[in-house]
Design an enzyme around this catalytic site. Sequence first.
Site, PDB file in Angstrom:
ATOM      1  CG  HIS A  23      -1.961  -0.997   1.254  1.00  0.00           C
ATOM      2  ND1 HIS A  23      -3.245  -0.767   0.814  1.00  0.00           N
ATOM      3  CD2 HIS A  23      -1.929  -2.283   1.662  1.00  0.00           C
ATOM      4  CE1 HIS A  23      -3.965  -1.865   0.968  1.00  0.00           C
ATOM      5  NE2 HIS A  23      -3.187  -2.810   1.479  1.00  0.00           N
ATOM      6  CE  LYS A  57      -6.096  14.095   0.601  1.00  0.00           C
ATOM      7  NZ  LYS A  57      -6.306  12.932  -0.251  1.00  0.00           N
ATOM      8  NE  ARG A  58      -3.197   9.862  10.375  1.00  0.00           N
ATOM      9  CZ  ARG A  58      -2.921   8.940  11.290  1.00  0.00           C
ATOM     10  NH1 ARG A  58      -3.769   7.951  11.529  1.00  0.00           N
ATOM     11  NH2 ARG A  58      -1.805   9.008  11.988  1.00  0.00           N
ATOM     12  CE  LYS A  84      -2.100  10.673   3.330  1.00  0.00           C
ATOM     13  NZ  LYS A  84      -2.798   9.831   2.340  1.00  0.00           N
ATOM     14  CB  THR A 130      -9.944   4.922  -0.854  1.00  0.00           C
ATOM     15  OG1 THR A 130      -9.436   5.262   0.445  1.00  0.00           O
ATOM     16  CG2 THR A 130      -9.260   3.671  -1.351  1.00  0.00           C
ATOM     17  CE  LYS A 176     -13.822   5.959   1.099  1.00  0.00           C
ATOM     18  NZ  LYS A 176     -12.938   5.990   2.275  1.00  0.00           N
TER      19      LYS A 176
HETATM   20  C1  26W Z   1       3.378   2.189  10.912  1.00  0.00           C
HETATM   21  C2  26W Z   1       3.482   1.344   9.746  1.00  0.00           C
HETATM   22  C3  26W Z   1       2.495   1.607   8.711  1.00  0.00           C
HETATM   23  C4  26W Z   1       2.909   1.567   7.414  1.00  0.00           C
HETATM   24  C5  26W Z   1       2.007   1.748   6.431  1.00  0.00           C
HETATM   25  C6  26W Z   1       1.170   1.858   9.008  1.00  0.00           C
HETATM   26  C7  26W Z   1       0.277   2.034   8.019  1.00  0.00           C
HETATM   27  C8  26W Z   1       0.674   1.980   6.709  1.00  0.00           C
HETATM   28  C9  26W Z   1      -0.322   2.088   5.603  1.00  0.00           C
HETATM   29  C10 26W Z   1       0.221   1.427   4.378  1.00  0.00           C
HETATM   30  C11 26W Z   1      -0.750   3.464   5.341  1.00  0.00           C
HETATM   31  C12 26W Z   1      -1.945   3.495   4.439  1.00  0.00           C
HETATM   32  O1  26W Z   1      -3.054   3.541   4.903  1.00  0.00           O
HETATM   33  N1  26W Z   1      -1.728   3.519   3.121  1.00  0.00           N
HETATM   34  C13 26W Z   1      -2.776   3.879   2.193  1.00  0.00           C
HETATM   35  O2  26W Z   1      -3.457   2.730   1.755  1.00  0.00           O
HETATM   36  C14 26W Z   1      -4.571   3.099   0.970  1.00  0.00           C
HETATM   37  C15 26W Z   1      -5.325   1.836   0.633  1.00  0.00           C
HETATM   38  O3  26W Z   1      -4.628   1.101  -0.300  1.00  0.00           O
HETATM   39  C16 26W Z   1      -4.150   3.884  -0.245  1.00  0.00           C
HETATM   40  O4  26W Z   1      -5.304   4.308  -0.925  1.00  0.00           O
HETATM   41  C17 26W Z   1      -3.319   5.087   0.147  1.00  0.00           C
HETATM   42  O5  26W Z   1      -2.812   5.735  -1.003  1.00  0.00           O
HETATM   43  C18 26W Z   1      -2.182   4.647   1.039  1.00  0.00           C
HETATM   44  O6  26W Z   1      -1.467   5.765   1.519  1.00  0.00           O
END
Ligand code: 26W
Length: 866
Positions: A410, A601-602, A607, A711, A715
């Site tokens: 992701h 978003k976060r 971003k 995502t 939406k």
């Molecule tokens: C702390 C470690 C960690 C690493 C990565 C925690 C969380 C993550 C995730 C990969 C962050 C995340 O939510 N990524 C997002 O995933 C979405 C679903 O596929 C994508 O639409 C976003 O672009 C992506 O940033």
Amino acid sequence: MSDNATTLNDDLELEVVTDIDPAPASTDDTDTATAESRPTKRKPTHALALAPVGSPPSSVDGFVKEFLRELNFGQGVALSTSTVNDQYMALAKTVRHYLMARWLETLRRQFQSQAKGVAYLSAEYLLGRQLGNALLATGLTEIVEEGLDQCGIDLADLRAQEVEPGLGNGGLGRLAACFIDSLATMNVPCVGYGIRYQYGIFRQTFVDGRQVEQPDSWLTLGAPWEFPHPEAAQTINFGGHTEHYTDTDGVERSRWVPGWKVKAVPYNYMVPGYQNGRVNTLRLWRSVATDAFDLRIFNSGDYEEAVRAQTYAENISKVLYPEDSTPQGKELRLQQQYFFVAASIADLLRYLLPKDYDLHNLPNRVIFQLNDTHPVIGVPELMRVLVDEKKMDWDEAWAITQQCFAYTCHTLLPEALEVWPVELLGRLLPRHLEIIYRINEEFLEQVAERFPGDHLRISRMSIIAEFPERAVRMAYLATVAGAKVNGVAELHSQLLRDKVLPDFDEFYPGKFTNVTNGVTPRRFVKLANPALSELITDAIGVGWLTDLERLRELEPYATDEEFRERFREVKAHNKRRLNRVLEQRDGTSVDDTHMLDVMVKRLHEYKRQTLKLLHIVTEYDRIISGEVAAADITPRTFIFGAKAAPGYKIAKDIIHLINGVGSVVNSDPRVEGRLKVLFPPNYNVTLAEKVIPAADLSEQISLAGKEASGTGNMKFALNGALTIGTDDGANVEIRRLVKDDNFFLFGLLEPEVEDLYARGYVPSSYYEKNESLKRAIDLIAEGAFSNGDRDMYASVVGNLLHEDRFMALADYESYIEAQDKVAAAYADTEWWTRAAILNVARCGFFSSDRSMRDYIDRIWHTPPAY
Ligand code: 26W
């Protein structure tokens, strides 16, 4: 009040229910059925295989009877003395009863058919509120509304009472929730596995404009949607050492002698399909101390130590890590990962398979989908179970394992790729480390065979990194073990193959694939936007909610003046609804004549919330410098929603700055109310459901090549907002579908970004060259948003001018140009409405049902089944 109700005294309604209404026939869409059109009494058209206990009521009276019974007997209160929480609890339990027969039936048939299913392994599920979705799935909304009305209760008040389970950070967690919704709706066997965090994502508050985190106590008022199953607990081991021995057949074997253990108790949640009679399961694990653990210490007489041990065990599922994208490498996080994955694998082998199941057939029965690298420790765990416990031959076990896992990546940010120090892994999971070493050894032998003498390649591809410390690269392990590896949007999957894992792509032709993300239209269109849903159904009939490509049939309506008028009325209605929500929660307001420009978003540098801020400051500067009259500016309300990881300093400084800019812009009389900046705290799924349907403009402005998919972008488009965005993630696909004319593209392209990095990026040169950028940054630096305090936002200013890792300054000019086009376009109301309708009509592709079909066809091979 129901006329069957026996009134015992003034306010206690009590009755014994002997008959329960049979199920209505509702396998087709009933999304248009209104309270008026729905018959209040229905004849049963088919009988359920199970006893009809808990079948949906076919009448308002039947519902009222059950609801009051829950209130009286379940909550132990009379209607007249009940609190809103009592009523919410009673309603939730009433509704879940109606799903129960279907749930049991789904489980029974699933076990009986032994059809292949998906075990979705995810450390996060960002579910959002459950009540509305359960009502929608059962088709009960109108009956419940009417029944509650008879009891003098407003359904909306009870829905508002629910605290959403925020068991995820952002996109990845919400994606998992959308996927399990789609699989249930598509009749595909799936169990979602994860962690029942006692505290989900923190509740965000602002104190003097700065983020302050509060614990998210989502469980305190009761958890009516969960079913604990302590009898199905699993024991999870940690620590200790390994032993090697030769068994009676002369085979060399290993065993793990653990140092300590905890118990994993499953909590089940219903995952109802949309009006199809199917209910899948989400199973989340909670950690508790094992009895044995307690007793040993207890018997030694050290009471305090026994209690401490309990606390230690319970810590594992205590809290969700609020880091999004920067793994902290914390021991507890690895404990969480192993805890839930080991429990899930054991659970699956123990409960979903018949007793004497031949594990060689496992790949025909289950596919473990790894939601990012968080559950990858499941790979050596399955190997350990097969080899050490089931005494399987290593090669056979490896062949099975390689067919049973698939991995979704992701991210592209190198810092987000998880890596576990060998020292830590070896201490916590010594046997797993040995297994990883052997997997790596055999893998690198294969590499050496194919590329003799290519030592550089071998060290590049090693699952074990040597620098800066010896550590396991979880993405590599997942790639070697997985039958398939996918990215989450076309561009992302391409970059994953070309930039992140090119050696692996070369080594494993055909292993890499793409599945573009999607979102569930049940929650994000039907539930979130009932007004738009009604308009759509009026135009194209029912059925689109489970076949979203049918939105195409809306295209001709884009030129229909009357439809456009109604479409605008829906938007205005949603703005007024948002206004009520914001007034109530924050005491702020939105004007339905303003363009609503939204970035939710976060908070992350890539971003680029700062780029959005620079635009706002530029608009403000245009007014106060007299360049344009306030009256000539398109009235806009900017909405931000964003949580920052608590330890992410610069992200928190950016939040502070957004609030600083907001308070100045909103109160400056020169602005004449034409610009407004709102930053409602604690953005979550519940707020998203109110904000997104009201938006006109969707901000998707990450630096090209950094946002894996996004995502939120989908939406917004599905709810009739136009996108201003870079050529990044799924924006690329949105733009291709809605067509260039209906999308505001700006910014560097991904190869241009790479090129600029390579040439040496100097952010200050953009500041020097561009007068309006200079003025915007100077305003911030000089204290225009901090009462003249030049230090307050120095970190953000300094970062932009001297670092700007994500090239906000390089994209500024192009962004402002695009924003000026947006303003002009919005002034042409008919054009804008047409483009918004076309966005809705052309984005059916982004249903998570389509994503699921892609996973099923390309990766899982799990057709719909019972
Ligand atoms: C702390 C470690 C960690 C690493 C990565 C925690 C969380 C993550 C995730 C990969 C962050 C995340 O939510 N990524 C997002 O995933 C979405 C679903 O596929 C994508 O639409 C976003 O672009 C992506 O940033």
